[in-house]
Every structure is written in C-alpha cells, then in structure tokens.
Design a protein around this motif. Structure first.
Motif, PDB file in Angstrom:
ATOM      1  N   ASN A  24      -6.206  90.787 -15.253  1.00 29.18           N
ATOM      2  CA  ASN A  24      -5.668  91.713 -14.267  1.00 29.18           C
ATOM      3  C   ASN A  24      -4.395  92.382 -14.754  1.00 29.18           C
ATOM      4  O   ASN A  24      -3.507  92.674 -13.968  1.00 29.18           O
ATOM      5  N   LYS A  25      -4.298  92.660 -16.023  1.00 26.38           N
ATOM      6  CA  LYS A  25      -3.120  93.312 -16.570  1.00 26.38           C
ATOM      7  C   LYS A  25      -3.245  94.815 -16.379  1.00 26.38           C
ATOM      8  O   LYS A  25      -3.733  95.528 -17.222  1.00 26.38           O
ATOM      9  N   PRO A  30       0.092  96.371  -8.254  1.00 24.03           N
ATOM     10  CA  PRO A  30       0.948  95.178  -8.187  1.00 24.03           C
ATOM     11  C   PRO A  30       0.122  93.926  -7.931  1.00 24.03           C
ATOM     12  O   PRO A  30      -0.988  93.996  -7.400  1.00 24.03           O
ATOM     13  N   SER A  31       0.677  92.790  -8.283  1.00 29.19           N
ATOM     14  CA  SER A  31       0.007  91.507  -8.034  1.00 29.19           C
ATOM     15  C   SER A  31       0.415  90.981  -6.665  1.00 29.19           C
ATOM     16  O   SER A  31       1.580  90.649  -6.455  1.00 29.19           O
ATOM     17  N   TYR A  32      -0.526  90.950  -5.756  1.00 28.97           N
ATOM     18  CA  TYR A  32      -0.310  90.389  -4.431  1.00 28.97           C
ATOM     19  C   TYR A  32      -1.066  89.082  -4.339  1.00 28.97           C
ATOM     20  O   TYR A  32      -2.169  88.957  -4.881  1.00 28.97           O
ATOM     21  N   GLY A  61      -4.728  92.256  -0.665  1.00 29.81           N
ATOM     22  CA  GLY A  61      -4.476  92.860  -1.963  1.00 29.81           C
ATOM     23  C   GLY A  61      -3.657  94.130  -1.804  1.00 29.81           C
ATOM     24  O   GLY A  61      -2.869  94.275  -0.868  1.00 29.81           O
ATOM     25  N   ASP A  78     -10.060  94.534  -6.110  1.00 30.08           N
ATOM     26  CA  ASP A  78      -9.119  95.255  -5.270  1.00 30.08           C
ATOM     27  C   ASP A  78      -9.658  96.666  -5.048  1.00 30.08           C
ATOM     28  O   ASP A  78     -10.259  97.256  -5.940  1.00 30.08           O
ATOM     29  N   LYS A 122      -9.428  95.753 -10.598  1.00 32.63           N
ATOM     30  CA  LYS A 122      -8.683  94.489 -10.573  1.00 32.63           C
ATOM     31  C   LYS A 122      -9.548  93.452  -9.871  1.00 32.63           C
ATOM     32  O   LYS A 122      -9.937  93.623  -8.730  1.00 32.63           O
ATOM     33  N   TYR A 124     -10.712  89.514  -8.541  1.00 31.16           N
ATOM     34  CA  TYR A 124     -10.231  88.267  -7.964  1.00 31.16           C
ATOM     35  C   TYR A 124     -11.284  87.182  -8.162  1.00 31.16           C
ATOM     36  O   TYR A 124     -12.456  87.471  -8.388  1.00 31.16           O
ATOM     37  N   ASN A 137      -6.575  84.438  -5.851  1.00 37.12           N
ATOM     38  CA  ASN A 137      -6.086  84.646  -7.214  1.00 37.12           C
ATOM     39  C   ASN A 137      -5.188  83.510  -7.621  1.00 37.12           C
ATOM     40  O   ASN A 137      -4.995  82.566  -6.907  1.00 37.12           O
TER      41      ASN A 137
END
Length: 137
Positions: A24-25, A30-32, A61, A78, A122, A124, A137
């Motif tokens: 998920n780079k 953003p990472s939620y 997300g 996402d 992205k 999960y 995640n």
C-alpha cells in the motif's frame, strides 16, 4: 565459518517472508486504520454471496471500501482514486468487475487491483467467517 552459514540462512529466510503480497505504498492515499465487519445476510450486502459482485461501504478508509467477490475469495480496496490527489476526486464507482475513477475515468480490475497506471488500488486484508466479512489493515 559455520556461524556465517547460519546467519546467511537466517537472513535469507527473514527477507523471503511476506505478509500476503499487499503493498500500500501510495503517496496519494493516506493510511487510515480500517476495521470493518459486514454480514452478507443483510440486504445491503447480500449481492456479495455471488461471484463478480461488489459493494461500496462508505465512511471507511479514505473514500470508502469496495468489497468484491472474486469466486475464490474476497478482495477489499479503498474507493479513493489511486493516481489522483485525495481531494481531487469523489469515491470510485463500480462498473461490473472494475472500479472507475471519477476524475479521469480510469478503470481498475477488482480481481487484481491493477489499472495500467503507476499505482494500483489500495488493498486491505480480508477474512471470512461464515457470512461475516472482516476487512482490516
């Protein structure tokens, strides 16, 4: 010399381990923290019992979570367009077996998350227990 080989084997094993291939780079999303459980017995999610069907669950997300039945399991992505700034687009929509970005109309496979652009969807993690799908995640 024996210590060297033991160390070499240990380091090789350490670097060969993976967490299931989910990467998920993506600088656009953003990472939620995501911890979502849905029951396919509920009318809103009953289509997930059938292959090649998907639903969007809002308010998780970045822009919601797309859950998709691949026939051999479930994928969760996402709903944010992965190749656009987070504020530029509304949530993606589902068109058959693809997710469609509202900004540039790019399509991404819900089987693989790939869309021919720099970043894939992205993804999960998903666990299924009976009729309950857990996305996290």
């Amino acid at each position: 010399m024996k210590k060297f080989w033991i160390l070499l084997v240990f380091v090789s094993i350490l670097f060969s381990c993976s967490d299931n291939g989910i990467s998920n780079k993506n600088p656009n999303i953003p990472s939620y923290a995501v911890n979502l459980s849905i029951d396919m017995n509920l009318p809103s999610y009953s289509n997930l019992k059938f292959v090649s069907n998907g639903v969007i669950v809002p308010n998780y997300g970045a822009k919601g979570i797309i859950i998709f039945n691949t026939g051999s399991g479930y994928n969760a992505f996402d709903a944010a367009c992965p190749n656009q700034p987070i504020t530029a687009c509304t949530a993606m929509t589902i068109n058959g077996i693809n997710a469609v970005c509202s900004c540039d109309k790019s399509e991404y496979s819900l089987f693989t998350g790939l869309g021919g652009k720099e970043y894939p969807l992205k993804q999960y993690r998903v666990e299924v227990s009976g009729t309950v799908i857990h996305v996290y995640n």
